[in-house]
Structure formats: structure tokens, C-alpha cells
Design an enzyme around this catalytic site. Structure first.
Site, PDB file in Angstrom:
ATOM      1  N   GLY A 142       0.821  -1.210   0.000  1.00 37.85           N
ATOM      2  CA  GLY A 142       0.000   0.000   0.000  1.00 37.85           C
ATOM      3  C   GLY A 142       0.848   1.250   0.000  1.00 37.85           C
ATOM      4  N   TYR A 189     -13.506  -2.353  11.986  1.00 41.03           N
ATOM      5  CA  TYR A 189     -12.166  -1.797  11.792  1.00 41.03           C
ATOM      6  C   TYR A 189     -11.321  -1.972  13.053  1.00 41.03           C
ATOM      7  CZ  TYR A 189      -8.431   1.537  10.789  1.00 41.03           C
ATOM      8  OH  TYR A 189      -7.209   2.124  10.597  1.00 41.03           O
ATOM      9  N   ILE A 213       0.551   7.182   4.441  1.00 39.12           N
ATOM     10  CA  ILE A 213       1.656   6.719   5.287  1.00 39.12           C
ATOM     11  C   ILE A 213       2.606   5.809   4.516  1.00 39.12           C
ATOM     12  CG2 ILE A 213       2.199   5.261   7.284  1.00 39.12           C
ATOM     13  CD1 ILE A 213      -0.370   6.452   8.606  1.00 39.12           C
ATOM     14  N   GLY A 214       2.069   4.970   3.634  1.00 38.07           N
ATOM     15  CA  GLY A 214       2.917   4.090   2.842  1.00 38.07           C
ATOM     16  C   GLY A 214       3.861   4.853   1.943  1.00 38.07           C
ATOM     17  N   SER A 254       0.240   6.034  -1.528  1.00 39.65           N
ATOM     18  CA  SER A 254      -0.270   7.276  -0.931  1.00 39.65           C
ATOM     19  C   SER A 254      -0.137   7.227   0.587  1.00 39.65           C
ATOM     20  CB  SER A 254      -1.745   7.503  -1.316  1.00 39.65           C
ATOM     21  OG  SER A 254      -2.552   6.475  -0.776  1.00 39.65           O
TER      22      SER A 254
END
Length: 247
Positions: A13, A148, A18-19, A16
Site C-alpha cells: 500500500g 475496523y 503513510i505508505g 499514498s
């Protein structure tokens, strides 16, 4: 300083948020970086900007994860740093949550993360670092976030088991749990700037430090946990939320 020179890092990931920030940080620290994502255009665009390698892979599909590990092994050999970052969010009360929403979140956040680690274990170098992206909601669940929050709580449990299982190989496994972080996610769901600001103001009011987190700060923590400076840290969940879990 190139603290991660000659290290091979895989970030799931990575196109975009944090990745992306982590890929930039690890690259600046001297690592050879591979980012993954399920959208070919987005992942290749990010890789071009960052001057890193892109591999298309969908973390919700175990066969795709297996193919990713095989390709990384063929192209780069062993892996020193694995940042399991890919994840999705979703809201809904327990009474309203559909099986489709439940499965979509769990398939990426828990099952996908679990099998990413599983399939990469054979190609991790002894002494490697694994970092999961978790969330402060694992420590402070709220209404509407049951699926989540559960996915991240379970992920932290997997992290601790993995830390014990991989300790004989000196492989360290940790998680980072950000609170509200400035990313493009709200703009992506079509909210205008005024609405985003209103939501941010409400969120910031709940944070003792009265500010949002930054993706760059989380990236620096991932870099730290992946470096020799953190050689004695494993099985830890690092909460980065400006004190939100305390309030």
C-alpha cells in the site's frame, strides 16, 4: 544519514499516505524500496515520483501475496524490512454492518496482513524488521468502528505471536498505531475543504496535543523500528496519537 544502506524494503500500500511517506523516508535512508498496491496506474505513478520499484499486488488475495513474495525473491533476493501498511477503513454500527463490509475490511486488514507476513517469512533475512500499521482504535474502540477496530486489535495479537515465533532468527516484529493523521483520504471520498476542516476541528479537539498526526512522523517511526537503533525492540505497539487514547 543512510542508516538503512543496502537494505531491501517492501512496503504494501505504498502509493499514498503513510505508505508513500514511509517509502520516501526509507529511500532517503539508503534502502532499496519496493512498493505495492492494487491499482496499477497509482502505484506506478508513485514509484516514478519516489524513484522506487512498483509491483502490482492486491493484499486481499492470498494468491496475489504469494506471487508478490516470489517476484521479490526472484528480483531482489532476501528482504530486510517489511512494512505491512495496506489497509482499508469502514464505519457502521453492529446492527447495520453488512457481511460484505465485514469481509472487505477483514480480508485486507487482518487476513491480508497475516498472509503477507506468512508468505514473506521464508525470504526475510535473519535480523530483519517487520512493522504492521495498526491504529489507536485497537486501544480505544468507539461506536461504528467495531469491524475496523477488531481488525486492528487482532492484528496486534498476530504481531505479538509473530515476535515470539521469529525471535530465534532475531527478526523483530512491531506495530505502529497512529491516531488521526493528515492524509488525502477524506478528499478521496469527495468531501469539500470546508467539510474536511470542520471534521478536523472536531477531531483535533479530542487530542491533548491539539494537532493532527503527520504521515511523515509515522514514516520516521517505521524507519527507526527498521534500524539498528531498535535492535532490542520487538512485540511492541507504538501508539502515535498525541495522547488521544488517554483522554
Amino acid at each position: 544519514m543512510e542508516n538503512l544502506k543496502d537494505k531491501v524494503a517492501v512496503i504494501t500500500g505504498g502509493n499514498s499516505g503513510i505508505g508513500y511517506a514511509a517509502a520516501k523516508q526509507l529511500k532517503e535512508q539508503g534502502a532499496t524500496v519496493i512498493i505495492t498496491g492494487r491499482r496499477k496506474d497509482a502505484i506506478e505513478k508513485a514509484a516514478l515520483e519516489l524513484n522506487v520499484t512498483a509491483i502490482v499486488a492486491d493484499q486481499s488475495k492470498v494468491d496475489a501475496i504469494e506471487n508478490l513474495a516470489l517476484k521479490v525473491k526472484a528480483d531482489f533476493g532476501k528482504v530486510d524490512i517489511l512494512f505491512i501498511n495496506a489497509g482499508i477503513a469502514g464505519l457502521g454500527t453492529i446492527a447495520e454492518t453488512s457481511e460484505e463490509l465485514f469481509d472487505s475490511i477483514m480480508n485486507v486488514n487482518l487476513k491480508g496482513a497475516y498472509f503477507t507476513l506468512s508468505k514473506f517469512i521464508p525470504i526475510l533475512k535473519d535480523g530483519a524488521s517487520v512493522v504492521f500499521l495498526s491504529s489507536n482504535t485497537a486501544s480505544m474502540p468507539g461506536p461504528g468502528s467495531s469491524v475496523y477496530s477488531s481488525s486492528k486489535t487482532a492484528l496486534n495479537s498476530v504481531m505479538k505471536s509473530a515476535a515470539l515465533e521469529l525471535a530465534p532468527r532475531k527478526i523483530r516484529v512491531n506495530s505502529v498505531s497512529p491516531g488521526p493523521t493528515e492524509t488525502e483520504v477524506m478528499k478521496k471520498v469527495g468531501l469539500d475543504e470546508a467539510t474536511v476542516k470542520t471534521i478536523m476541528d472536531v477531531v483535533v479537539d479530542k487530542i491533548p496535543l491539539k494537532q493532527m498526526g503527520r504521515a511523515e512522523d509515522v514514516a520516521k517511526m517505521v524507519s527507526y523500528l527498521s534500524s539498528d537503533a531498535a535492535v532490542f525492540i520487538t512485540g511492541a505497539d507504538i501508539i502515535m496519537d498525541g495522547g488521544m487514547v488517554l483522554s
